[in-house]
Motif scaffolding. Sequence first.
Motif, PDB file in Angstrom:
ATOM      1  N   GLN A   1       9.402   7.929  -9.990  1.00  0.00           N
ATOM      2  CA  GLN A   1       8.601   8.609  -8.957  1.00  0.00           C
ATOM      3  C   GLN A   1       8.887   8.048  -7.571  1.00  0.00           C
ATOM      4  OE1 GLN A   1       4.469   8.232 -10.171  1.00  0.00           O
ATOM      5  NE2 GLN A   1       4.243  10.426 -10.086  1.00  0.00           N
ATOM      6  N   GLN A   2       8.849   6.729  -7.456  1.00  0.00           N
ATOM      7  CA  GLN A   2       9.010   6.107  -6.138  1.00  0.00           C
ATOM      8  C   GLN A   2      10.426   6.261  -5.613  1.00  0.00           C
ATOM      9  OE1 GLN A   2       7.306   2.143  -6.163  1.00  0.00           O
ATOM     10  NE2 GLN A   2       5.248   2.931  -6.462  1.00  0.00           N
ATOM     11  N   SER A   3      11.396   6.326  -6.522  1.00  0.00           N
ATOM     12  CA  SER A   3      12.779   6.579  -6.099  1.00  0.00           C
ATOM     13  C   SER A   3      12.905   7.985  -5.517  1.00  0.00           C
ATOM     14  CB  SER A   3      13.739   6.409  -7.285  1.00  0.00           C
ATOM     15  OG  SER A   3      13.709   5.078  -7.779  1.00  0.00           O
ATOM     16  N   VAL A   4      12.329   8.959  -6.213  1.00  0.00           N
ATOM     17  CA  VAL A   4      12.413  10.352  -5.763  1.00  0.00           C
ATOM     18  C   VAL A   4      11.631  10.543  -4.462  1.00  0.00           C
ATOM     19  CG1 VAL A   4      11.690  12.713  -6.321  1.00  0.00           C
ATOM     20  CG2 VAL A   4      12.955  11.361  -7.993  1.00  0.00           C
ATOM     21  N   GLU A   5      10.481   9.866  -4.334  1.00  0.00           N
ATOM     22  CA  GLU A   5       9.691   9.974  -3.102  1.00  0.00           C
ATOM     23  C   GLU A   5      10.507   9.525  -1.891  1.00  0.00           C
ATOM     24  OE1 GLU A   5       6.091   7.783  -3.756  1.00  0.00           O
ATOM     25  OE2 GLU A   5       5.338   9.238  -5.213  1.00  0.00           O
ATOM     26  N   LEU A   6      11.309   8.471  -2.068  1.00  0.00           N
ATOM     27  CA  LEU A   6      12.108   7.962  -0.950  1.00  0.00           C
ATOM     28  C   LEU A   6      13.298   8.873  -0.633  1.00  0.00           C
ATOM     29  CD1 LEU A   6      12.288   4.073  -1.113  1.00  0.00           C
ATOM     30  CD2 LEU A   6      11.078   5.509   0.492  1.00  0.00           C
ATOM     31  N   LEU A   7      13.678   9.739  -1.587  1.00  0.00           N
ATOM     32  CA  LEU A   7      14.736  10.698  -1.299  1.00  0.00           C
ATOM     33  C   LEU A   7      14.287  11.697  -0.228  1.00  0.00           C
ATOM     34  CD1 LEU A   7      16.298  11.572  -4.769  1.00  0.00           C
ATOM     35  CD2 LEU A   7      17.449  10.516  -2.836  1.00  0.00           C
TER      36      LEU A   7
END
Length: 397
Positions: free
Chosen positions: A391-397
């Motif tokens: 989730q946090q990886s995708v949010e930073l995208l």
Amino acid sequence: MSNSFVLVINSGSSSLKFAIIDSVTGDAMVSGLGECFGTPQASMSWKFEGNKTEEAVNTSENHHQYAISRLVDLVEQWGYNDKLVAVGHRIVHGGEKFTSTVRIDQSVLAEIENLADLAPLHNPAGATGIRAAITAFPVLPQFAVFDTAFHQTMPKKAFTGGIAKELYTEYGIRRYGFHGTSHYYVSREAAKMLSKDVNECSFISVHLGNGASVCAINNGNSVDTSMGFTPLAGLMMGTRSGDLDPGIIEFLMKKGWSQEQVFETLNKKSGFLGVSGLTSDARGILEAMENGHEGAKLAFEVFTYRVAKFIGSYLIPLDHLDAIIFTGGIGENSLPIRSEILSNLKLLGFIEDKTANADARFGASGTIATSELLNAVAMVIPTNEEFVIAQQSVELL
């Protein structure tokens, strides 16, 4: 974003866990483990579409490097080659530098390696995993999610040790805390279950596994936690001692013990294993206890008593209490351990619902006790650290 799949990598000193996570649902499309790296027993196993596969890793090549290059082949074989949007790495120690998830570049990688003094077994392995993943997936953005980041909201009075301030200013010796992604995840899930805004919720999150920690969460933020400068502090664990008088270290060294012997014992031969003289596994402790093993009974009592003591003390930093949350392998599944902890909290008014407690196991969440005195509940929520990383990886995208 049409694709939401993230390859999550958790690189240990002799292991590499991996999963392909749907960052929207949290479902693991694939999960796997490479273990015993650096030994002739090195192997990889994975589960895909309900089928488990295992193979030996016989190579003179670096085992972490081999495992990730093998992952490249498997990702293509599973049909996820064009579906991955990012790689997310679990990194144990972010020190004071990293307070949230970051996109990895050379400066971030260098800082992770610089923090190796604080996590000598974990951070170098994490950096190895990152380097291998960058080589294997050069086009995909890579992100680092830190175990310590969630606890960076602790006030100074909670993270400062009662030691000379030079030890903090020169060496960074303070309470950092770990299991941050787990405490973060279950606190957000608990708020949803209570239909409340997490920023108005206060919890005591109890992550019990082979490693174990308690976290006080006030208005959604970590304000205290039981692990300290290293994961050796706090609760008794599978093989770790937890808190003890530091004078014991001097005493043993005067008796001729080497530094290595002392810390090998405290990290790998204490806890459930040390007290019981039998096993580090909670299931083995419970089974032996039923068969009348005195050491197992004592280990069970010491463990549950210490967890209850921490829970009681963590009312202090909270404005109020909404829930005690049990998670982790033991916290999610061990009925006798949860029951004993709750019975030790009777002064706080918790009354166990035995049927609900029996039902909330093996992946099921639920409320297992209530306290009218505190207007609070105790609940079980299975953790999903990989989902947080995705989730946090995708949010930073």
